[in-house]
Design a protein around this motif. Structure first.
Motif, PDB file in Angstrom:
ATOM      1  N   ARG A  76      14.820 -13.382   1.488  1.00 31.44           N
ATOM      2  CA  ARG A  76      14.311 -14.591   2.111  1.00 31.44           C
ATOM      3  C   ARG A  76      12.815 -14.699   1.838  1.00 31.44           C
ATOM      4  NH1 ARG A  76      17.271 -14.537   8.102  1.00 31.44           N
ATOM      5  NH2 ARG A  76      19.423 -14.564   7.319  1.00 31.44           N
ATOM      6  N   ASP A  77      12.283 -15.877   1.990  1.00 30.21           N
ATOM      7  CA  ASP A  77      10.859 -16.106   1.714  1.00 30.21           C
ATOM      8  C   ASP A  77      10.499 -15.604   0.316  1.00 30.21           C
ATOM      9  OD1 ASP A  77      10.453 -17.135   4.310  1.00 30.21           O
ATOM     10  OD2 ASP A  77      10.212 -15.105   5.100  1.00 30.21           O
ATOM     11  N   LYS A  78      11.245 -16.044  -0.677  1.00 28.54           N
ATOM     12  CA  LYS A  78      11.076 -15.534  -2.036  1.00 28.54           C
ATOM     13  C   LYS A  78       9.685 -15.827  -2.581  1.00 28.54           C
ATOM     14  CE  LYS A  78      15.979 -15.678  -3.229  1.00 28.54           C
ATOM     15  NZ  LYS A  78      17.020 -16.230  -4.147  1.00 28.54           N
ATOM     16  N   GLY A  79       9.085 -16.936  -2.177  1.00 33.11           N
ATOM     17  CA  GLY A  79       7.746 -17.251  -2.644  1.00 33.11           C
ATOM     18  C   GLY A  79       6.742 -16.187  -2.231  1.00 33.11           C
ATOM     19  N   ILE A  80       6.845 -15.740  -0.969  1.00 32.97           N
ATOM     20  CA  ILE A  80       5.947 -14.686  -0.491  1.00 32.97           C
ATOM     21  C   ILE A  80       6.219 -13.382  -1.229  1.00 32.97           C
ATOM     22  CG2 ILE A  80       5.311 -13.271   1.508  1.00 32.97           C
ATOM     23  CD1 ILE A  80       5.798 -15.665   3.276  1.00 32.97           C
ATOM     24  N   LEU A  81       7.498 -13.089  -1.488  1.00 31.03           N
ATOM     25  CA  LEU A  81       7.844 -11.858  -2.191  1.00 31.03           C
ATOM     26  C   LEU A  81       7.287 -11.865  -3.620  1.00 31.03           C
ATOM     27  CD1 LEU A  81      11.545 -11.317  -1.059  1.00 31.03           C
ATOM     28  CD2 LEU A  81       9.544  -9.996  -0.379  1.00 31.03           C
ATOM     29  N   VAL A  82       7.365 -13.015  -4.276  1.00 34.75           N
ATOM     30  CA  VAL A  82       6.820 -13.103  -5.633  1.00 34.75           C
ATOM     31  C   VAL A  82       5.300 -12.972  -5.603  1.00 34.75           C
ATOM     32  CG1 VAL A  82       6.507 -14.630  -7.615  1.00 34.75           C
ATOM     33  CG2 VAL A  82       8.742 -14.461  -6.530  1.00 34.75           C
ATOM     34  N   TRP A  83       4.657 -13.634  -4.653  1.00 31.69           N
ATOM     35  CA  TRP A  83       3.200 -13.547  -4.534  1.00 31.69           C
ATOM     36  C   TRP A  83       2.777 -12.125  -4.222  1.00 31.69           C
ATOM     37  CZ3 TRP A  83      -1.043 -15.123  -6.191  1.00 31.69           C
ATOM     38  CH2 TRP A  83      -2.243 -15.044  -5.492  1.00 31.69           C
ATOM     39  N   ARG A  84       3.507 -11.439  -3.348  1.00 33.76           N
ATOM     40  CA  ARG A  84       3.225 -10.052  -3.062  1.00 33.76           C
ATOM     41  C   ARG A  84       3.415  -9.192  -4.315  1.00 33.76           C
ATOM     42  NH1 ARG A  84       3.646  -5.181  -3.622  1.00 33.76           N
ATOM     43  NH2 ARG A  84       4.208  -3.632  -2.064  1.00 33.76           N
ATOM     44  N   GLY A  85       4.415  -9.539  -5.131  1.00 39.11           N
ATOM     45  CA  GLY A  85       4.632  -8.818  -6.377  1.00 39.11           C
ATOM     46  C   GLY A  85       3.478  -8.981  -7.351  1.00 39.11           C
ATOM     47  N   VAL A  86       2.926 -10.189  -7.420  1.00 42.06           N
ATOM     48  CA  VAL A  86       1.787 -10.435  -8.308  1.00 42.06           C
ATOM     49  C   VAL A  86       0.573  -9.620  -7.860  1.00 42.06           C
ATOM     50  CG1 VAL A  86       0.145 -12.189  -9.101  1.00 42.06           C
ATOM     51  CG2 VAL A  86       2.586 -12.734  -8.965  1.00 42.06           C
ATOM     52  N   ALA A 180       6.408 -11.003   4.955  1.00 42.26           N
ATOM     53  CA  ALA A 180       7.734 -10.874   4.354  1.00 42.26           C
ATOM     54  C   ALA A 180       8.617  -9.895   5.100  1.00 42.26           C
ATOM     55  CB  ALA A 180       7.607 -10.448   2.886  1.00 42.26           C
ATOM     56  N   THR A 181       8.048  -8.859   5.737  1.00 42.42           N
ATOM     57  CA  THR A 181       8.859  -7.831   6.380  1.00 42.42           C
ATOM     58  C   THR A 181       9.634  -8.359   7.574  1.00 42.42           C
ATOM     59  OG1 THR A 181       6.865  -7.171   7.594  1.00 42.42           O
ATOM     60  CG2 THR A 181       7.479  -5.835   5.687  1.00 42.42           C
ATOM     61  N   ALA A 182       9.218  -9.473   8.123  1.00 45.52           N
ATOM     62  CA  ALA A 182       9.927 -10.021   9.274  1.00 45.52           C
ATOM     63  C   ALA A 182      11.330 -10.491   8.895  1.00 45.52           C
ATOM     64  CB  ALA A 182       9.131 -11.178   9.880  1.00 45.52           C
ATOM     65  N   ARG A 183      11.553 -10.824   7.630  1.00 41.47           N
ATOM     66  CA  ARG A 183      12.834 -11.401   7.213  1.00 41.47           C
ATOM     67  C   ARG A 183      13.456 -10.675   6.023  1.00 41.47           C
ATOM     68  NH1 ARG A 183      13.796 -16.741   8.577  1.00 41.47           N
ATOM     69  NH2 ARG A 183      14.319 -17.333   6.448  1.00 41.47           N
ATOM     70  N   ASN A 184      12.859  -9.560   5.590  1.00 42.78           N
ATOM     71  CA  ASN A 184      13.394  -8.814   4.452  1.00 42.78           C
ATOM     72  C   ASN A 184      13.317  -7.321   4.705  1.00 42.78           C
ATOM     73  OD1 ASN A 184      13.798 -10.927   2.121  1.00 42.78           O
ATOM     74  ND2 ASN A 184      11.794 -11.396   2.993  1.00 42.78           N
ATOM     75  N   SER A 185      14.278  -6.585   4.143  1.00 40.05           N
ATOM     76  CA  SER A 185      14.246  -5.131   4.245  1.00 40.05           C
ATOM     77  C   SER A 185      13.166  -4.585   3.322  1.00 40.05           C
ATOM     78  CB  SER A 185      15.599  -4.536   3.843  1.00 40.05           C
ATOM     79  OG  SER A 185      15.772  -4.592   2.437  1.00 40.05           O
ATOM     80  N   PRO A 186      12.651  -3.381   3.600  1.00 42.26           N
ATOM     81  CA  PRO A 186      11.631  -2.799   2.711  1.00 42.26           C
ATOM     82  C   PRO A 186      12.150  -2.595   1.295  1.00 42.26           C
ATOM     83  CG  PRO A 186      12.432  -1.186   4.305  1.00 42.26           C
ATOM     84  CD  PRO A 186      12.947  -2.507   4.745  1.00 42.26           C
ATOM     85  N   TRP A 187      13.459  -2.350   1.159  1.00 39.35           N
ATOM     86  CA  TRP A 187      14.009  -2.126  -0.184  1.00 39.35           C
ATOM     87  C   TRP A 187      13.943  -3.397  -1.017  1.00 39.35           C
ATOM     88  CZ3 TRP A 187      13.951   2.775  -0.374  1.00 39.35           C
ATOM     89  CH2 TRP A 187      14.303   3.533   0.735  1.00 39.35           C
ATOM     90  N   VAL A 188      14.212  -4.539  -0.396  1.00 40.46           N
ATOM     91  CA  VAL A 188      14.128  -5.822  -1.114  1.00 40.46           C
ATOM     92  C   VAL A 188      12.684  -6.092  -1.532  1.00 40.46           C
ATOM     93  CG1 VAL A 188      14.338  -8.328  -0.846  1.00 40.46           C
ATOM     94  CG2 VAL A 188      16.171  -6.826  -0.063  1.00 40.46           C
ATOM     95  N   ILE A 189      11.743  -5.767  -0.661  1.00 41.76           N
ATOM     96  CA  ILE A 189      10.330  -5.990  -0.979  1.00 41.76           C
ATOM     97  C   ILE A 189       9.904  -5.131  -2.169  1.00 41.76           C
ATOM     98  CG2 ILE A 189       7.975  -5.770  -0.100  1.00 41.76           C
ATOM     99  CD1 ILE A 189       9.128  -6.341   2.688  1.00 41.76           C
ATOM    100  N   VAL A 190      10.282  -3.848  -2.154  1.00 42.54           N
ATOM    101  CA  VAL A 190       9.940  -2.968  -3.273  1.00 42.54           C
ATOM    102  C   VAL A 190      10.647  -3.422  -4.540  1.00 42.54           C
ATOM    103  CG1 VAL A 190      10.059  -0.602  -4.130  1.00 42.54           C
ATOM    104  CG2 VAL A 190       9.499  -1.021  -1.741  1.00 42.54           C
ATOM    105  N   LEU A 191      11.903  -3.876  -4.411  1.00 40.42           N
ATOM    106  CA  LEU A 191      12.649  -4.355  -5.577  1.00 40.42           C
ATOM    107  C   LEU A 191      11.942  -5.536  -6.225  1.00 40.42           C
ATOM    108  CD1 LEU A 191      15.457  -3.924  -7.066  1.00 40.42           C
ATOM    109  CD2 LEU A 191      16.223  -5.897  -5.720  1.00 40.42           C
ATOM    110  N   TYR A 192      11.503  -6.493  -5.423  1.00 43.12           N
ATOM    111  CA  TYR A 192      10.804  -7.663  -5.962  1.00 43.12           C
ATOM    112  C   TYR A 192       9.481  -7.261  -6.603  1.00 43.12           C
ATOM    113  CZ  TYR A 192      13.580 -11.776  -4.816  1.00 43.12           C
ATOM    114  OH  TYR A 192      14.537 -12.746  -4.816  1.00 43.12           O
ATOM    115  N   PHE A 193       8.758  -6.349  -5.943  1.00 39.61           N
ATOM    116  CA  PHE A 193       7.504  -5.886  -6.524  1.00 39.61           C
ATOM    117  C   PHE A 193       7.742  -5.275  -7.897  1.00 39.61           C
ATOM    118  CE2 PHE A 193       5.334  -1.744  -7.166  1.00 39.61           C
ATOM    119  CZ  PHE A 193       4.160  -2.239  -7.708  1.00 39.61           C
TER     120      PHE A 193
END
Length: 293
Positions: A76-86, A180-193
């Motif tokens: 969820r919140d893919k825009g934030i996940l992509v921005w965090r990845g950048v 992003a952590t409010a709506r995503n698991s840490p694994w999804v966040i690391v995966l996107y990064f």
């Protein structure tokens, strides 16, 4: 590079504290070992190539871990996940450049300024209050950075400033991931990064790509494995231990990196590195303890 914002919430049971400390210490060792692998690999390979295989290797391992453990891939919140990845990619690239050009201990210390940059960024972006202990911690950290950077070529020593920027980029990434952590698991966040970092590094790596030798493939594998294991250990550490004390344990990483630098690369830290590092780590302890009150 460490990312404490990806940690799972801590468990309330007190009996898990020791297990959490063990995981955090293991994470510190693995992050320092990752830096040593990066240093050795960067001696013969372009640092961008090392950065790519760290990100891509991490992507494969995290995806495999999620599949084996049944973790959901939905985001969820893919825009934030992509921005965090950048932002995370910028921090990773600057950090690996620093390792390739500076003493290992210095590069790690400059990267570990991220908590202090985070305090500043969060004040302006998230509206968080900057308390007096936080201001004191920032002043101590600034003095520490001055000692680490200054005596080796002046305060405009650009290689050190690039390494220092890894802490700043990481701070912006932490602020982004806090949403992003409010709506995503840490694994999804690391995966996107890992995915975003791989995609951004690939076109930069290709022009100077040099096919690794078997030994270099081993070093690149060491970078990816140690970084991913460190990330998993850190996540488990924050899950079992109190966040404040776990953060303090994570500050062992620069000292472990200094020891590895001495034994494997004959990097003998100067008095300025020890003094500056001591100030940075003292500021880190002050900042984490202040957050617990």
């Amino acid at each position: 590079m460490p990312d404490t914002s990806n940690a799972l919430p801590m468990l309330p049971s007190a009996h898990s504290e020791r297990k959490g400390y063990a995981f955090m210490l293991g994470s510190s060792v693995c992050f320092a070992v990752m830096g040593a692998f990066v240093k050795q690999a960067s001696a013969t390979l372009p640092f961008l190539e090392v950065s790519f295989f760290r990100a891509f290797g991490g992507l494969l391992m995290i995806a495999a871990w999620m599949a084996l453990t049944g973790q959901p891939f939905a985001a969820r919140d893919k825009g934030i996940l992509v921005w965090r990845g950048v932002l995370g990619w910028a921090a990773l690239t600057a950090f690996f450049f620093g390792i390739s050009t500076l003493y290992l201990a210095d590069a790690v210390l400059l990267n570990y300024t991220s908590p202090f940059f985070t305090a500043i960024v969060a004040t302006f972006v998230l509206g968080e209050r900057l308390s007096r202990p936080s201001v004191l911690a920032l002043l101590l950290a600034s003095a520490g950075v001055a000692f680490v950077v200054g005596p080796k070529g002046g305060f405009l020593h650009w290689e050190a400033l690039v390494a220092l920027s890894s802490g700043l980029f990481a701070a912006f990434a932490y602020v982004a991931v806090k949403r992003a952590t409010a709506r995503n698991s840490p694994w999804v966040i690391v995966l996107y990064f890992s995915a975003v970092a791989s995609l951004l590094t690939l076109p930069l790596m290709v022009p100077g790509y040099r096919h690794p030798s078997p030994l270099e493939w081993g070093l690149l594998s060491g970078v990816a494995v140690s970084a991913t294991v460190a990330q998993v250990f850190m996540t488990l550490g924050y899950q079992h231990a109190r966040a404040t004390t776990a953060s303090i344990v994570s500050l062992f990483t620069p000292f472990i990196a200094a020891v590895l630098g001495i034994f494997f690369f004959h990097d003998l830290p100067t008095w300025a590195t020890w003094l500056g590092g001591g100030l940075i780590l003292a500021a880190g302890v002050l900042l984490t303890r202040e957050k617990s009150t």
